[in-house]
Design a protein around this motif. Structure first.
Motif: not given
Length: 125
Positions: A42, A45-46, A52, A56-57, A59, A94-95, A97, A114, A119
């Motif tokens: 994770s 994705g931060t 990141h 996230n995309t 995920f 993903g949505l 983080p 957003r 993210s």
């Protein structure tokens, strides 16, 4: 045989390959080495991760592909339910983080907006 079964299998295989390929690419962008012992997946994705938004995309795409695979592959109900749970978890990672709710108060009493990178970020008020 279900005519969509090969598509379900392809979606599941693609999900696995895309996840590990995306993870490798995002890890390579870190200025400090990514450690399997000290970091979690994770962390990629931060906001501290240079790419990141890509992770996230990955995920979210992974979750969508696993869901497609679960719905198209004729497995038992238990397997389908487990795969759909994995898919939902991946999309949520993903949505939202792990650093999305950091700061005073976390998510309590806050609303999400957003940012342009895809993210979530904490908004005051």
């Amino acid at each position: 045989m279900n005519r969509f079964r090969p598509l379900g299998g392809a979606a599941l295989a693609t999900a696995g390959v895309a996840f590990f390929a995306g993870q490798f690419v995002v890890q390579s962008a870190w200025t400090t080495p990514f450690s399997w012992a000290d970091n979690t997946i994770s962390d990629l994705g931060t906001a501290e991760s240079p790419w990141h938004a890509l992770m996230n995309t990955v995920f979210v795409a992974n979750g969508v592909l696993v869901a497609i695979g679960a719905l198209l592959s004729p497995r038992g109900r238990a397997v389908r339910a487990l795969l759909l749970g994995v898919a939902a978890g991946s999309v949520l990672v993903g949505l939202v983080p792990s650093d999305a709710g950091s700061g005073p108060g976390g998510w309590s009493g806050s609303r999400c907006t957003r940012c342009s990178c895809g993210s979530f970020s904490r908004a005051s008020g």
